[in-house]
Structure formats: C-alpha cells, structure tokens
Design an enzyme around this catalytic site. Sequence first.
Site, mmCIF file in Angstrom:
data_model
loop_
_atom_site.group_PDB
_atom_site.id
_atom_site.type_symbol
_atom_site.label_atom_id
_atom_site.label_comp_id
_atom_site.label_asym_id
_atom_site.label_seq_id
_atom_site.Cartn_x
_atom_site.Cartn_y
_atom_site.Cartn_z
ATOM 1 N N MET A 26 -31.862 -9.254 26.975
ATOM 2 C CA MET A 26 -31.987 -10.419 27.851
ATOM 3 C C MET A 26 -30.651 -10.674 28.558
ATOM 4 S SD MET A 26 -34.656 -13.005 26.055
ATOM 5 C CE MET A 26 -33.511 -13.758 24.930
ATOM 6 N N ASN A 28 -26.410 -10.993 29.202
ATOM 7 C CA ASN A 28 -25.225 -11.603 28.596
ATOM 8 C C ASN A 28 -24.724 -10.676 27.487
ATOM 9 O OD1 ASN A 28 -23.193 -13.505 28.254
ATOM 10 N ND2 ASN A 28 -24.358 -14.673 26.764
ATOM 11 N N GLY A 32 -22.500 -5.626 20.613
ATOM 12 C CA GLY A 32 -23.700 -5.225 19.864
ATOM 13 C C GLY A 32 -24.680 -4.490 20.762
ATOM 14 N N HIS A 33 -24.904 -5.034 21.958
ATOM 15 C CA HIS A 33 -25.793 -4.358 22.920
ATOM 16 C C HIS A 33 -25.212 -2.999 23.322
ATOM 17 C CE1 HIS A 33 -26.746 -8.715 23.965
ATOM 18 N NE2 HIS A 33 -27.945 -8.220 23.734
ATOM 19 N N GLY A 144 -31.501 -4.256 17.887
ATOM 20 C CA GLY A 144 -30.462 -4.594 16.908
ATOM 21 C C GLY A 144 -31.068 -5.181 15.634
ATOM 22 N N LYS A 145 -30.444 -4.847 14.499
ATOM 23 C CA LYS A 145 -30.917 -5.387 13.221
ATOM 24 C C LYS A 145 -30.587 -6.865 13.068
ATOM 25 C CE LYS A 145 -30.738 -1.251 10.350
ATOM 26 N NZ LYS A 145 -30.188 -0.709 9.095
ATOM 27 N N LYS A 146 -29.748 -7.395 13.936
ATOM 28 C CA LYS A 146 -29.439 -8.824 13.840
ATOM 29 C C LYS A 146 -30.723 -9.640 13.945
ATOM 30 C CE LYS A 146 -27.186 -12.711 15.550
ATOM 31 N NZ LYS A 146 -28.249 -13.121 16.472
ATOM 32 N N SER A 182 -23.513 -12.445 19.079
ATOM 33 C CA SER A 182 -24.762 -12.977 19.629
ATOM 34 C C SER A 182 -24.474 -13.608 20.976
ATOM 35 C CB SER A 182 -25.322 -14.053 18.684
ATOM 36 O OG SER A 182 -26.271 -14.849 19.351
ATOM 37 N N SER A 183 -25.435 -13.496 21.875
ATOM 38 C CA SER A 183 -25.269 -14.128 23.184
ATOM 39 C C SER A 183 -25.125 -15.634 23.030
ATOM 40 C CB SER A 183 -26.477 -13.821 24.061
ATOM 41 O OG SER A 183 -26.614 -12.426 24.193
HETATM 42 O O1 PAF Z 1 -33.826 -9.265 21.436
HETATM 43 C C1 PAF Z 1 -33.951 -9.599 22.645
HETATM 44 O O2 PAF Z 1 -32.987 -9.668 23.400
HETATM 45 C C2 PAF Z 1 -35.330 -9.950 23.166
HETATM 46 O O3 PAF Z 1 -36.098 -10.594 22.196
HETATM 47 C C3 PAF Z 1 -36.088 -8.726 23.741
HETATM 48 C C4 PAF Z 1 -36.372 -7.697 22.680
HETATM 49 C C5 PAF Z 1 -35.260 -8.103 24.866
HETATM 50 C C6 PAF Z 1 -37.427 -9.183 24.324
HETATM 51 O O4 PAF Z 1 -37.261 -10.132 25.326
#
Ligand code: PAF
Length: 275
Positions: A26, A28, A32-33, A144-146, A182-183
């Site tokens: 989503m 931001n 982690g991403h 992510g496992k978070k 986390s965002s």
């Molecule tokens: O984990 C997220 O960022 C969201 O829940 C996802 C998997 C992109 C679905 O909108």
Amino acid sequence: MQIHATIAGLRAALKNAGRIALVPTMGNLHEGHIALMRQARAHGDTVVATLFVNRIQFRAGEDFDKYPRTLQADCEKLTAAGVDHLFAPSEAEMYPQPQGCHVVPPAAQDGILEGEFRPGHFTGVATVVMKLFQIVRPAAALFGKKDYQQLIIIRGMVTDLNLPIEIIGGETIRAADGLALSSRNGYLSAQERAEAPRLNRVITGIAAAIRAGNTDFTGLERQATAELTAAGWISDYVAIRKKLDLQWPSAHESGLVVLAAARLGSTRLIDNQEV
Ligand code: PAF
C-alpha cells in the site's frame, strides 16, 4: 522501472515477462518492503510491485484518509531495489463499479485476533489480493510476516481456490531497538516512539519463556497484557497460537507464534514472534 496505472498497460508489458514474482503493497515503503522486493528477485524473472491503498480493507474511522501517499519516494526506492514494474492504479481502475463479489476468508481464521477487532478487514484484503493475482498472474507472491494473520489467510485462499501461486513469507525487519518497521510508525509522537519497542520486548519475553519450558500460556498472555496496560497501552490481544492456522495450542505443542496488537495513543501497532 516501468510504471503502469492501467490493467491493460500492465498486462501488455508483462506479455513476455516469464515467471513473475509479485510484491503487493500500500506504499509508504520502508526497509521491510524493500527486503521483500530483493527477495522476490530469487523467485521470478520479472519482479512486479503494486501500490494501492485499498479502501475496502479499512473500516469506517480507521486511517484510510490519513494513510501516507508517498508515490515519488516509493518509486525511487523501488527503482533502487531493481523492481521491473510498478502497478499503481487509481481507485476507479481497481473498482470501476462497487465490488460485488468478495473473497470471504473462513470464520475460524477471520473471526479471531485482527479479524475480531477489524471485522471485514480480511475480506477486503483477500478480495484485493485475489484481484491483483488475476491482474498480474504471478508464479510467486511475497508478503511480510509482520502481518502474520494476513499471510495465513492468503495461503489458505491460494490452497482453497487452487491458485498456482507460491506464497512466500518475508521476515519482519526491525529498527535497532526492536520495533517492527511499519508504515504506521510515522504516526507515533517522539514519546510514543520511545515507548513503542515494549511491544516487541513483551512478545520476545513470552517466546523466551515458552522456549524455556513454560506451558502456562494463559498466564503468560495475562502477564504481558498487564505489563502493556501498566505502561499506558490499550491492549487488544496478546495471544499464543499455532503457527499453521492460528488456532489455540494444547500445552507442549510446538510450532507456535506469539501475536499482539495494542494501541499507544491513537496508533495501533501489531507484532509477532515465532517460537
Ligand atoms: O499488507 C498490505 O500492505 C496490504 O494488506 C496488501 C496485502 C497490499 C493488500 O492491500
């Protein structure tokens, strides 16, 4: 990196993409991403990231409107991470009409933990992830496992609906003081940010106690909740569950995960630790 706002444009660009590894987000983006993006390279010829703040997974009163939209900075990070394609659709592209069909996860996994406190959240998540799977057609997808319960629910969806997609869980990336990235950490005041690592300390303490042979799961959960409350948190849950399906474990069971969600001021944080 190619950026696509339309489904047609993305599909055309992915015609000869070979094996695709998908990382839905989503935006931001934090480390982690980016770790997931790098990991994705090992699972596909082409790495596709998606960026879409999915309204239908937010409940009324949650942070959909204030969720940070940082497209420019996200694009720079994705380019640096070697992502091949970014799909960043508008709401009208993803939901040209109100979504009629939904993917509803089984109550045993949806009605507990996050699902208990955020009813409908996982239907919104599963529905948009299913749509993204149909749009991108990945061979592998990384989460992510978070967001542990989200990962379990998506794994279940893929099995139940016979989707030929390998689901890979990426390890939680933490700040030096243990706070899971986390965002939503950006919502914390300086004072709250200093307090926030307690959530990780508390669940790490439970995990250590279980490893040391403590099987009084209810007692451990209660003690952790009391510690959070004494430090000014409002705890939604601290729970010791089976890793595979998040159901209650019997004493002496192995393969566990400790999960917690609690609010610090107006920010709700979640974290977990596998045992
Ligand atoms: O984990 C997220 O960022 C969201 O829940 C996802 C998997 C992109 C679905 O909108």
